[in-house]
Write a protein that holds these residues in place. Structure first.
Motif, mmCIF file in Angstrom:
data_model
loop_
_atom_site.group_PDB
_atom_site.id
_atom_site.type_symbol
_atom_site.label_atom_id
_atom_site.label_comp_id
_atom_site.label_asym_id
_atom_site.label_seq_id
_atom_site.Cartn_x
_atom_site.Cartn_y
_atom_site.Cartn_z
ATOM 1 N N PRO A 98 -1.438 -1.009 -11.139
ATOM 2 C CA PRO A 98 -2.561 -1.885 -12.143
ATOM 3 C C PRO A 98 -1.027 -2.973 -11.836
ATOM 4 O O PRO A 98 -0.120 -2.874 -12.200
ATOM 5 C CB PRO A 98 -2.689 -0.815 -13.529
ATOM 6 N N PHE A 99 -2.131 -4.337 -12.629
ATOM 7 C CA PHE A 99 -0.907 -5.075 -12.221
ATOM 8 C C PHE A 99 -0.978 -6.544 -13.380
ATOM 9 O O PHE A 99 -2.083 -6.337 -13.619
ATOM 10 C CB PHE A 99 -1.175 -6.579 -11.257
ATOM 11 N N THR A 100 0.006 -6.893 -14.159
ATOM 12 C CA THR A 100 -0.353 -7.584 -15.099
ATOM 13 C C THR A 100 0.234 -8.743 -14.480
ATOM 14 O O THR A 100 2.095 -8.672 -14.661
ATOM 15 C CB THR A 100 0.459 -6.907 -16.669
ATOM 16 N N ALA A 101 -0.283 -9.624 -14.885
ATOM 17 C CA ALA A 101 0.645 -11.454 -14.630
ATOM 18 C C ALA A 101 1.803 -11.590 -16.747
ATOM 19 O O ALA A 101 0.643 -11.236 -17.508
ATOM 20 C CB ALA A 101 -0.281 -12.116 -14.704
ATOM 21 N N THR A 102 2.638 -11.981 -16.018
ATOM 22 C CA THR A 102 3.366 -12.478 -17.118
ATOM 23 C C THR A 102 4.025 -13.760 -17.520
ATOM 24 O O THR A 102 3.746 -14.730 -15.908
ATOM 25 C CB THR A 102 5.087 -11.669 -17.418
ATOM 26 N N ARG A 103 4.964 -14.322 -17.923
ATOM 27 C CA ARG A 103 5.078 -15.810 -17.918
ATOM 28 C C ARG A 103 5.830 -15.990 -17.520
ATOM 29 O O ARG A 103 6.068 -17.368 -17.580
ATOM 30 C CB ARG A 103 4.410 -16.064 -19.658
ATOM 31 N N HIS A 104 6.811 -15.291 -17.676
ATOM 32 C CA HIS A 104 8.291 -15.425 -16.663
ATOM 33 C C HIS A 104 8.423 -14.355 -16.236
ATOM 34 O O HIS A 104 8.357 -12.769 -17.040
ATOM 35 C CB HIS A 104 9.183 -15.839 -18.052
ATOM 36 N N ARG B 193 0.744 -1.028 0.037
ATOM 37 C CA ARG B 193 0.251 -0.018 0.025
ATOM 38 C C ARG B 193 0.587 1.168 0.142
ATOM 39 O O ARG B 193 0.370 2.420 -0.241
ATOM 40 C CB ARG B 193 -0.737 -0.180 1.624
ATOM 41 N N ALA B 194 2.311 1.875 0.349
ATOM 42 C CA ALA B 194 2.260 2.293 0.783
ATOM 43 C C ALA B 194 3.575 2.375 -0.738
ATOM 44 O O ALA B 194 3.639 3.787 -1.668
ATOM 45 C CB ALA B 194 4.083 1.781 1.781
ATOM 46 N N LEU B 195 3.628 1.210 -1.456
ATOM 47 C CA LEU B 195 4.545 1.256 -3.115
ATOM 48 C C LEU B 195 2.848 2.325 -3.813
ATOM 49 O O LEU B 195 3.384 3.234 -4.332
ATOM 50 C CB LEU B 195 4.951 0.721 -3.319
ATOM 51 N N ALA B 196 1.802 2.185 -3.168
ATOM 52 C CA ALA B 196 0.863 2.387 -3.883
ATOM 53 C C ALA B 196 0.772 4.141 -4.052
ATOM 54 O O ALA B 196 0.600 4.647 -4.666
ATOM 55 C CB ALA B 196 -0.733 1.937 -3.823
ATOM 56 N N ASP B 197 1.119 4.658 -2.609
ATOM 57 C CA ASP B 197 0.692 5.929 -2.520
ATOM 58 C C ASP B 197 1.875 6.687 -3.179
ATOM 59 O O ASP B 197 1.999 7.905 -3.005
ATOM 60 C CB ASP B 197 0.821 5.646 -0.742
ATOM 61 N N LEU B 198 3.132 6.723 -3.538
ATOM 62 C CA LEU B 198 3.486 6.459 -3.631
ATOM 63 C C LEU B 198 4.038 7.567 -5.152
ATOM 64 O O LEU B 198 4.498 8.081 -5.039
ATOM 65 C CB LEU B 198 5.420 5.947 -3.118
ATOM 66 N N GLY B 199 2.760 6.753 -5.638
ATOM 67 C CA GLY B 199 2.598 6.627 -7.133
ATOM 68 C C GLY B 199 3.133 5.837 -7.598
ATOM 69 O O GLY B 199 3.570 6.060 -9.411
ATOM 70 N N ALA B 200 3.389 4.675 -7.324
ATOM 71 C CA ALA B 200 3.702 3.366 -8.567
ATOM 72 C C ALA B 200 2.322 3.046 -9.817
ATOM 73 O O ALA B 200 1.983 3.394 -9.134
ATOM 74 C CB ALA B 200 4.128 2.113 -7.472
ATOM 75 N N GLY B 201 3.491 3.158 -11.012
ATOM 76 C CA GLY B 201 2.556 3.762 -11.963
ATOM 77 C C GLY B 201 2.167 1.860 -12.253
ATOM 78 O O GLY B 201 0.741 1.301 -12.939
ATOM 79 N N HIS B 202 2.563 1.382 -12.720
ATOM 80 C CA HIS B 202 2.527 -0.328 -13.130
ATOM 81 C C HIS B 202 3.426 -1.746 -12.943
ATOM 82 O O HIS B 202 4.560 -1.134 -12.623
ATOM 83 C CB HIS B 202 2.530 -0.224 -14.621
ATOM 84 N N VAL B 203 2.682 -2.859 -12.029
ATOM 85 C CA VAL B 203 3.499 -3.473 -11.978
ATOM 86 C C VAL B 203 3.194 -4.806 -12.878
ATOM 87 O O VAL B 203 2.279 -5.178 -13.062
ATOM 88 C CB VAL B 203 2.615 -4.301 -9.952
ATOM 89 N N PHE C 64 2.128 -0.622 -22.313
ATOM 90 C CA PHE C 64 1.334 -0.355 -21.118
ATOM 91 C C PHE C 64 1.581 1.104 -20.925
ATOM 92 O O PHE C 64 0.079 2.127 -20.656
ATOM 93 C CB PHE C 64 1.610 -1.000 -20.817
ATOM 94 N N ALA C 65 2.885 1.935 -21.288
ATOM 95 C CA ALA C 65 2.951 3.470 -21.137
ATOM 96 C C ALA C 65 2.336 4.011 -21.542
ATOM 97 O O ALA C 65 1.768 5.171 -21.617
ATOM 98 C CB ALA C 65 4.780 2.920 -20.916
ATOM 99 N N GLN C 66 2.642 3.629 -23.123
ATOM 100 C CA GLN C 66 2.035 4.724 -24.061
ATOM 101 C C GLN C 66 0.812 4.383 -25.031
ATOM 102 O O GLN C 66 0.529 3.617 -26.225
ATOM 103 C CB GLN C 66 2.692 5.325 -25.234
ATOM 104 N N PRO C 67 -0.966 3.970 -24.155
ATOM 105 C CA PRO C 67 -1.572 3.369 -25.014
ATOM 106 C C PRO C 67 -2.339 3.568 -26.109
ATOM 107 O O PRO C 67 -2.799 2.518 -27.402
ATOM 108 C CB PRO C 67 -2.725 2.785 -23.877
ATOM 109 N N HIS C 68 -2.011 4.842 -26.430
ATOM 110 C CA HIS C 68 -2.353 5.898 -28.186
ATOM 111 C C HIS C 68 -1.638 5.480 -28.944
ATOM 112 O O HIS C 68 -1.907 5.965 -29.877
ATOM 113 C CB HIS C 68 -3.204 7.090 -27.332
ATOM 114 N N ARG C 69 -0.905 4.960 -28.479
ATOM 115 C CA ARG C 69 0.413 4.514 -29.652
ATOM 116 C C ARG C 69 0.182 2.891 -29.584
ATOM 117 O O ARG C 69 0.668 1.672 -28.884
ATOM 118 C CB ARG C 69 1.865 4.614 -29.560
ATOM 119 N N LEU C 70 0.339 2.752 -30.921
ATOM 120 C CA LEU C 70 1.233 1.344 -31.860
ATOM 121 C C LEU C 70 2.445 -0.012 -31.543
ATOM 122 O O LEU C 70 3.211 1.414 -31.884
ATOM 123 C CB LEU C 70 0.789 0.801 -33.170
ATOM 124 N N PRO C 71 2.729 0.009 -30.086
ATOM 125 C CA PRO C 71 3.498 -1.121 -30.073
ATOM 126 C C PRO C 71 3.998 -2.320 -31.754
ATOM 127 O O PRO C 71 3.569 -2.489 -32.336
ATOM 128 C CB PRO C 71 4.049 -1.785 -28.990
#
Length: 569
Positions: free
Chosen positions: A59-65, A28-38, A443-450
């Motif tokens: 926001p959290f994204t589960a990865t495969r590795h 919760r402290a990391l969330a309060d500090l402004g963490a952007g995405h995990v 995820f950082a620039q969702p309006h642009r095509l990766p």
């Protein structure tokens, strides 16, 4: 008042206000500090930490590795300006992520890796390793949550180190500490990036005088100048300097008339010649390393070299300089410009002539360099392919590049809209990071095509994360330059036996379909029709499945940018 501050005001009288355990407090402290995405892979050791971050709104994204998670967080941080977080299990979770952590550390990416750790008393734990030593060995900062009483202070310190020192910080939380009751929580202090260091007056005057005397100055901006583009460009206009960037800062001067593009191994012939013709090169937040200066070949005889950086250890680290200026790039550029204007003699503007402008317009871009098409009946020239895709794909894009023999083609022949349109995770020169980079940047620039440029080796090495792109609806385009080999080794080890670095033909498009993506095999320009159709659906908002282009390419005989690198080794 933040949730952590509310908990602090309640203190021990009501420990349930903030959460019963250290894990809850840390997340919760990391969330309060402004963490952007995990990003991460959740196991027993980091389950509660991750859930606390999610409850805090991160926001959290589960990865495969875990390796994918680390590089996604790295790319997210670079392209968003916010602190990305990686969540890891102890031991094996951390070791799986180490290549990505090393890349981030070498790139001075201000991200935070939140990892569980084995209890100090668990001497026989299967997960037990010396995590602190492992982390420090790759150049990252190792920190720790020491107790329930210090949990908020420990998290804040780690976050501050990441932001203020631009460091990759690994915050270890032993699972017995994480499970401890945490009835007292201190307030979470806001963490603000420090103001840029102003250069001293003598250095400003010296650089201003050097610019006045220069006939053909060239500015080369690097990672450290990515936030200083307008100030550096304004100074360049005042003193007649041409503008170039290192690879990682590609796009910084896209709309400038006298911008040369990338300096170094990816330079077009015209760009290389103009840089080599300079009588003064000023590096702005740029290491001027062997990649950027082509092992010194872009520095002419008698050319003066000046380096501006806010890190004193960076000045002269790769090559001798005539002098260095210790200061923030934007602040330095503004102060030098003021000094030039106050003297009434802004410089000679010798390199900003009509002839140079015309030459830049006609031949500084690789897209304008004639191609001797090497395409065959069943394989396409990688330059022809990339030039065609540059026209087909939307201009609002983020180009991510994996490492390998192919890498110059997307780096040189795909245009980018600005410095947030190019993400280059190449400080460690590891293959297999490109797909992760593209997803994190998306995820950082969702309006642009990766848009990913990868070789067949690197793409197959990382292909598990294609499922992550499919699952999260990331509309990714992956260009796989498929030569069925580790191309650098094939081309740069002469007549050696190449059986260890060549592979059977692989249908990467079919594999991509198995992951739920759309696969297209391209052997000629005629095969690009499905790509155009995909782009049309993307433009209308209909297309969400990633597109994988399995491009069967001709041999380039050995990419010149890696030939120089191999010669340097």
């Amino acid at each position: 008042m933040t949730s952590a501050q509310r908990a602090a005001s309640a203190g021990a009288e009501d420990p349930q206000v903030y959460g019963p355990t250290v894990a809850d407090v840390v997340g919760r402290a990391l969330a309060d500090l402004g963490a952007g995405h995990v990003f991460g892979v959740v196991g027993s050791g980091n389950f509660v930490l991750t859930e606390a971050l999610r409850r805090g709104g991160v926001p959290f994204t589960a990865t495969r590795h875990e390796g994918g998670a680390a590089t996604m967080a790295d790319a997210y941080t670079r392209m968003s300006g916010r602190v990305g977080v990686v969540s890891l299990h102890q031991g094996c979770g951390l070791t799986n992520a180490m290549t990505g952590i090393c890349e981030a550390a070498k790139s001075r990416t201000p991200m935070l890796v939140l990892t569980a750790d084995s209890p100090a008393a668990a001497l026989r734990s299967n997960f037990r390793i010396d995590q602190d030593t492992l982390v420090r060995s790759v150049g990252a900062v190792s920190d720790r949550v020491y107790s329930a009483a210090t949990a908020v202070a420990d998290v804040t310190r780690a976050f501050r180190t990441a932001v203020a020192q631009r460091r990759t910080v690994v915050l270890n939380v032993a699972i017995d500490i994480a499970a401890a009751a945490c009835s007292v929580a201190g307030p979470v202090e806001s963490v603000v990036a420090p103001a840029g260091v102003r250069p001293d007056g003598d250095s400003v005057a010296r650089l201003a005088e050097t610019l006045r005397a220069a006939r053909k100055p060239v500015f080369v901006a690097g990672r450290g100048a990515r936030s200083a583009g307008p100030a550096v460009a304004e100074l360049a206009r005042a003193c007649g300097a041409l503008l170039a960037t290192s690879a990682v800062a590609n796009g910084l001067f896209t709309n400038e008339e006298f911008a040369l593009g990338i300096s170094g191994g990816f330079s077009s012939p015209a760009t290389a010649e103009l840089i080599a013709g300079a009588d003064l090169i000023v590096g702005w937040g740029c290491a001027l390393n062997n990649w950027t200066m082509r092992h010194g070949r872009l520095i002419g005889a008698g050319t003066r070299v000046v380096q501006v950086d806010d890190d004193i250890d960076a000045i002269g680290a790769y090559r001798p300089v005539d002098f260095g200026v210790l200061g923030d790039c934007a602040a330095t550029a503004r102060d030098v410009l003021a000094a030039l204007r106050s003297s009434g003699s802004p410089g000679q503007n010798g390199y900003r002539t009509g002839d140079v402008a015309e030459r830049i317009a006609k031949s500084a871009r690789w897209q304008d360099v004639p191609v001797e098409d090497s395409s065959t009946a069943d394989r396409i020239d990688p330059r022809v392919l990339t030039i065609a895709l540059d026209e087909i794909l939307p201009s609002q894009r983020i180009v991510a590049i994996d490492s390998g023999n192919f890498m110059g083609y997307p780096a040189t022949h795909l245009s980018v809209p600005d410095e947030f349109g190019f993400c280059f995770t190449q400080a460690f020169q590891s293959i297999g990071l490109g797909l992760h980079t593209a997803i994190g940047a998306g995820f950082a620039q969702p309006h642009r095509l990766p848009v990913l440029g990868a070789g067949d080796g690197g793409f197959l090495m990382s292909i598990a994360e294609l499922e992550t792109a499919v699952r999260t609806g990331t509309p990714l385009v992956a260009i796989v330059y498929n030569d069925s080999a580790y191309g650098a080794e094939v081309h740069h080890f002469g007549d050696a036996d190449h059986t260890t670095v060549t592979f059977p033909e692989t249908d990467i498009a079919a594999i991509a379909e198995g992951f739920g993506a759309i696969g297209v095999t391209v052997r000629s320009a005629r095969d690009l029709t499905p790509v155009r159709e995909w782009v049309e659906r993307y433009r209308t908002g209909e297309q969400q499945r990633p597109l994988v282009i399995d491009a069967k390419i001709t041999s380039d005989g050995g990419a010149w940018w890696l030939a120089e690198a191999f010669a340097g080794h």
